[in-house]
Design a protein around this motif. Structure first.
Motif, PDB file in Angstrom:
ATOM      1  N   SER A  15       0.620  -1.097  -0.003  1.00 33.42           N
ATOM      2  CA  SER A  15       0.040  -0.108   0.151  1.00 33.42           C
ATOM      3  C   SER A  15       0.673   1.086   0.078  1.00 33.42           C
ATOM      4  O   SER A  15       2.186   1.408   0.126  1.00 33.42           O
ATOM      5  CB  SER A  15      -0.760   0.078   1.274  1.00 33.42           C
ATOM      6  OG  SER A  15      -0.166   0.171   2.290  1.00 33.42           O
ATOM      7  N   PHE A  16       0.325   2.638  -0.090  1.00 33.88           N
ATOM      8  CA  PHE A  16       1.015   3.553  -0.081  1.00 33.88           C
ATOM      9  C   PHE A  16       1.548   4.006   1.040  1.00 33.88           C
ATOM     10  O   PHE A  16       2.528   4.516   1.385  1.00 33.88           O
ATOM     11  CB  PHE A  16       0.062   4.791  -0.668  1.00 33.88           C
ATOM     12  CG  PHE A  16       0.885   6.017  -0.817  1.00 33.88           C
ATOM     13  CD1 PHE A  16       1.649   6.131  -2.137  1.00 33.88           C
ATOM     14  CD2 PHE A  16       0.524   7.186  -0.087  1.00 33.88           C
ATOM     15  CE1 PHE A  16       2.313   7.375  -2.294  1.00 33.88           C
ATOM     16  CE2 PHE A  16       1.062   8.307  -0.168  1.00 33.88           C
ATOM     17  CZ  PHE A  16       2.242   8.220  -1.299  1.00 33.88           C
ATOM     18  N   THR A  17       0.642   3.693   2.041  1.00 30.28           N
ATOM     19  CA  THR A  17       1.055   3.950   3.601  1.00 30.28           C
ATOM     20  C   THR A  17       2.505   3.036   3.819  1.00 30.28           C
ATOM     21  O   THR A  17       3.289   3.587   4.480  1.00 30.28           O
ATOM     22  CB  THR A  17       0.149   3.230   4.532  1.00 30.28           C
ATOM     23  OG1 THR A  17      -1.039   4.048   4.340  1.00 30.28           O
ATOM     24  CG2 THR A  17       0.673   3.883   6.145  1.00 30.28           C
ATOM     25  N   GLU A  18       2.639   1.850   3.376  1.00 30.77           N
ATOM     26  CA  GLU A  18       3.912   0.885   3.469  1.00 30.77           C
ATOM     27  C   GLU A  18       4.892   1.675   2.866  1.00 30.77           C
ATOM     28  O   GLU A  18       6.074   1.522   3.006  1.00 30.77           O
ATOM     29  CB  GLU A  18       3.319  -0.458   2.907  1.00 30.77           C
ATOM     30  CG  GLU A  18       2.993  -1.452   3.900  1.00 30.77           C
ATOM     31  CD  GLU A  18       2.762  -2.795   3.614  1.00 30.77           C
ATOM     32  OE1 GLU A  18       4.063  -3.132   2.863  1.00 30.77           O
ATOM     33  OE2 GLU A  18       1.856  -3.524   3.583  1.00 30.77           O
ATOM     34  N   PHE A  19       4.618   2.128   1.538  1.00 32.90           N
ATOM     35  CA  PHE A  19       5.728   2.834   0.908  1.00 32.90           C
ATOM     36  C   PHE A  19       6.340   4.209   1.591  1.00 32.90           C
ATOM     37  O   PHE A  19       7.356   4.131   1.783  1.00 32.90           O
ATOM     38  CB  PHE A  19       5.155   3.274  -0.219  1.00 32.90           C
ATOM     39  CG  PHE A  19       6.099   4.271  -1.357  1.00 32.90           C
ATOM     40  CD1 PHE A  19       7.217   3.901  -1.897  1.00 32.90           C
ATOM     41  CD2 PHE A  19       5.827   5.796  -1.300  1.00 32.90           C
ATOM     42  CE1 PHE A  19       8.085   4.711  -2.723  1.00 32.90           C
ATOM     43  CE2 PHE A  19       6.425   6.614  -1.879  1.00 32.90           C
ATOM     44  CZ  PHE A  19       7.652   6.213  -2.317  1.00 32.90           C
ATOM     45  N   LEU A  20       5.402   4.696   2.138  1.00 31.55           N
ATOM     46  CA  LEU A  20       5.762   6.220   3.117  1.00 31.55           C
ATOM     47  C   LEU A  20       6.643   5.601   4.177  1.00 31.55           C
ATOM     48  O   LEU A  20       7.302   6.212   4.711  1.00 31.55           O
ATOM     49  CB  LEU A  20       4.611   6.823   3.468  1.00 31.55           C
ATOM     50  CG  LEU A  20       3.811   7.624   2.225  1.00 31.55           C
ATOM     51  CD1 LEU A  20       2.803   8.338   2.786  1.00 31.55           C
ATOM     52  CD2 LEU A  20       5.063   8.568   1.531  1.00 31.55           C
ATOM     53  N   ASN A  21       6.166   4.431   4.869  1.00 31.13           N
ATOM     54  CA  ASN A  21       6.811   3.792   6.071  1.00 31.13           C
ATOM     55  C   ASN A  21       8.054   3.351   5.571  1.00 31.13           C
ATOM     56  O   ASN A  21       9.225   3.241   6.513  1.00 31.13           O
ATOM     57  CB  ASN A  21       5.987   2.721   6.579  1.00 31.13           C
ATOM     58  CG  ASN A  21       6.568   2.184   8.032  1.00 31.13           C
ATOM     59  OD1 ASN A  21       7.000   3.188   8.862  1.00 31.13           O
ATOM     60  ND2 ASN A  21       6.282   1.181   8.502  1.00 31.13           N
ATOM     61  N   MET A  22       8.398   2.916   4.465  1.00 28.46           N
ATOM     62  CA  MET A  22       9.604   2.359   4.047  1.00 28.46           C
ATOM     63  C   MET A  22      10.205   1.031   4.982  1.00 28.46           C
ATOM     64  O   MET A  22      11.482   1.344   5.217  1.00 28.46           O
ATOM     65  CB  MET A  22      10.649   3.631   3.850  1.00 28.46           C
ATOM     66  CG  MET A  22      10.551   4.293   2.926  1.00 28.46           C
ATOM     67  SD  MET A  22      10.941   3.618   1.273  1.00 28.46           S
ATOM     68  CE  MET A  22      10.311   4.873   0.091  1.00 28.46           C
TER      69      MET A  22
END
Length: 69
Positions: free
Chosen positions: A5-12
């Motif tokens: 998800s995009f949240t996982e992307f932001l969390n790296m």
């Protein structure tokens, strides 16, 4: 690396602070270099104009001096 998800992307993957901080520092450094280059270019162009005007005044004065002799 793919993210769910995009949240996982932001969390790296838990390293978001370091990843985004490095991107931010890089962006700021590149922006400062671009701004500094722009300012130096503008100042250099002003100096060129001043030098051209000075040379034109010297040439005009020499021509007037030769004409009065």
């Amino acid at each position: 690396m793919q993210f769910e998800s995009f949240t996982e992307f932001l969390n790296m993957g838990g390293y978001a602070f370091y990843v985004w901080l490095s991107f931010g520092v890089t962006f700021v450094a590149m922006a400062m270099i671009a701004i500094q280059s722009f300012i130096k270019h503008r100042n250099l162009m002003k100096q060129v104009v001043v030098e051209q005007e000075r040379k034109a005044r010297i040439k005009k004065a020499r021509l007037q001096q030769q004409g009065s002799m």
